[in-house]
Design an enzyme around this catalytic site. Structure first.
Site, short mmCIF file in Angstrom:
data_model
loop_
_atom_site.label_atom_id
_atom_site.label_comp_id
_atom_site.label_asym_id
_atom_site.label_seq_id
_atom_site.Cartn_x
_atom_site.Cartn_y
_atom_site.Cartn_z
N CYS A 1 -1.83 1.01 -11.71
CA CYS A 1 -3.17 0.46 -11.47
C CYS A 1 -4.13 0.85 -12.58
O CYS A 1 -5.33 0.62 -12.46
CB CYS A 1 -3.70 0.93 -10.11
SG CYS A 1 -3.87 2.73 -9.96
N GLN B 1 -2.03 -1.34 -0.55
CA GLN B 1 -2.80 -2.22 -1.41
C GLN B 1 -3.79 -3.04 -0.59
O GLN B 1 -3.46 -3.53 0.49
CB GLN B 1 -1.85 -3.17 -2.17
CG GLN B 1 -0.86 -2.48 -3.07
CD GLN B 1 -1.50 -1.99 -4.36
OE1 GLN B 1 -2.70 -2.11 -4.56
NE2 GLN B 1 -0.68 -1.43 -5.24
N CYS C 1 -20.19 -9.42 3.35
CA CYS C 1 -19.56 -9.41 2.02
C CYS C 1 -18.44 -10.44 1.96
O CYS C 1 -17.60 -10.52 2.85
CB CYS C 1 -19.02 -8.02 1.72
SG CYS C 1 -18.13 -7.90 0.14
N PHE D 1 6.30 8.57 -5.85
CA PHE D 1 4.94 8.18 -5.44
C PHE D 1 5.07 6.99 -4.49
O PHE D 1 4.36 5.98 -4.62
CB PHE D 1 4.07 7.83 -6.64
CG PHE D 1 4.08 8.84 -7.76
CD1 PHE D 1 3.21 9.91 -7.75
CD2 PHE D 1 4.97 8.73 -8.81
CE1 PHE D 1 3.21 10.84 -8.79
CE2 PHE D 1 4.99 9.66 -9.84
CZ PHE D 1 4.10 10.72 -9.84
#
Length: 363
Positions: free
Chosen positions: A322, A196, A72, A225
């Protein structure tokens, strides 16, 4: 896929700005942050198929057969180079791939993370401890074939469920964290910690948030968070006296505390407190913040945290999202705050997902 990257950026910006048009004016948008359109992913989450001695690493087709995706083009070059070698290690170690249709076998998934320093965290997701010994004996093979291997662990997923990992983790190496450098700060990732997947754009995201927070000169920063503490820890060098972080994942909090301890040992003037727990419950124990930074999952921060922010004395909010749709919903629940500036971060090329950073002030 196959859409030219400049067009992807343009279309993504257009989608985000239209989604947030009610809350963010056109002149408040900064130029978007971009990175490579391929070779950017620092993490591979691969289902294991095939048979013992001839595994595949990738996905499963409609019949449960393995489809190999080690080639990939989204993976960072060093990660892409390592995956075929890991496939050979799995074969040489004699690990038995889990067969979904028959529910037989042991090795379900392989989760691999690559750091900016060229190190790897390799996690074997097994159905049981039956082949734990084989993984342990394969560690010398991993060091031989994949130089830079730092953390090796086994995750147990006994249930027949369409998830990538279970709750129990067994670390098999001396090191139990993978350092991820973000500017001058070395964040630590434990196996179950979120980070991330695009290191290049994530570095821009943390740097932008730190700059905005520095402009606000807060004495106390509340990081909700917080994950492994990326926003609070990277902003500490901006004159923040105290950082208070809260995150539901105990694994992530252990990581954040380790980075904080390293910063304190290096002479950081900020004080750090990181607690594991629900964000809404954690704010009750937090000191009154001058600035709050939030980085919630796709569902957003939700009505309870929005109500708390409305009642709090907080003057400024930095929101990393996001999901522009849940961000728009949350902004609608914060009538006392107005947007100062915003920026799109193209964290996920070849997809319709985008990261957005917004700075708000109480009006």
């Amino acid at each position: 896929m196959n859409v030219p990257y400049p067009r992807q950026v343009h279309d993504g910006d257009d989608l985000v700005t239209r989604t947030l048009a009610e809350h963010v004016r056109a002149e408040q948008w900064l130029p978007p942050a971009t990175g490579p359109e391929s070779g950017f992913r620092n993490k591979a989450k691969l289902m294991v198929g095939g048979r013992r001695g001839a595994p595949t690493l990738g996905i499963l087709d409609d019949h449960g057969n393995g489809v190999d995706l080690t080639g990939c083009g989204l993976y960072q070059p060093a990660l892409a180079d390592a995956l075929p070698l890991l496939r050979e290690v799995v074969a040489e170690a004699g690990l038995t791939p889990y067969d979904v249709p028959s529910r037989n076998g042991e090795l379900k998934n392989l989760i691999v993370t690559h750091s900016p320093d060229g190190e790897f965290m390799i996690r074997f997701v097994l159905r049981s401890t039956g082949q734990l010994g084989k993984v342990e004996r394969a560690i010398p093979l991993l060091h031989k074939h994949v130089p830079g291997t730092r953390v090796v662990s086994v995750n147990l997923l006994p249930d027949h469920r369409a998830v990538m990992e279970g709750a129990q983790e067994i670390v098999l190496t001396e090191h139990d964290t993978l350092p991820m450098r973000m500017g001058a700060v070395r964040l630590h990732l434990r196996p179950a910690s979120f980070f991330q997947t695009n290191t290049f754009v994530a570095a821009q995201l943390y740097a932008q948030a730190a700059d905005w927070i520095g402009d606000l000169t807060p004495a106390v920063l509340l990081d909700l968070f917080c994950g492994v503490g990326g926003f609070g820890l990277t902003a500490a060098g901006q004159g923040v006296r105290e950082v208070f972080g809260a995150e539901l994942s105990p694994d992530a909090i252990i990581s954040a505390r380790r980075t904080a301890a390293e910063l304190e040992s290096a002479g950081a003037t900020s004080r750090f407190t990181f607690v594991a727990g629900d964000a809404f419950e954690a704010v009750a124990a937090a000191p009154a913040p001058d600035v709050v930074v939030v980085n919630p999952p796709r569902r957003g921060i939700g009505p309870d945290v929005c109500k708390w922010l409305e009642r709090s004395g907080t003057r400024h909010l930095v929101y990393s999202s996001c999901n522009p749709r849940s961000l728009a919903t949350d902004l609608g629940l914060l009538p006392s705050f107005g947007v100062d500036r915003a920026r799109v971060f193209h964290m996920f090329p070849q997809s319709s997902h985008h990261e957005v950073l917004v700075q708000l002030s109480r009006t």
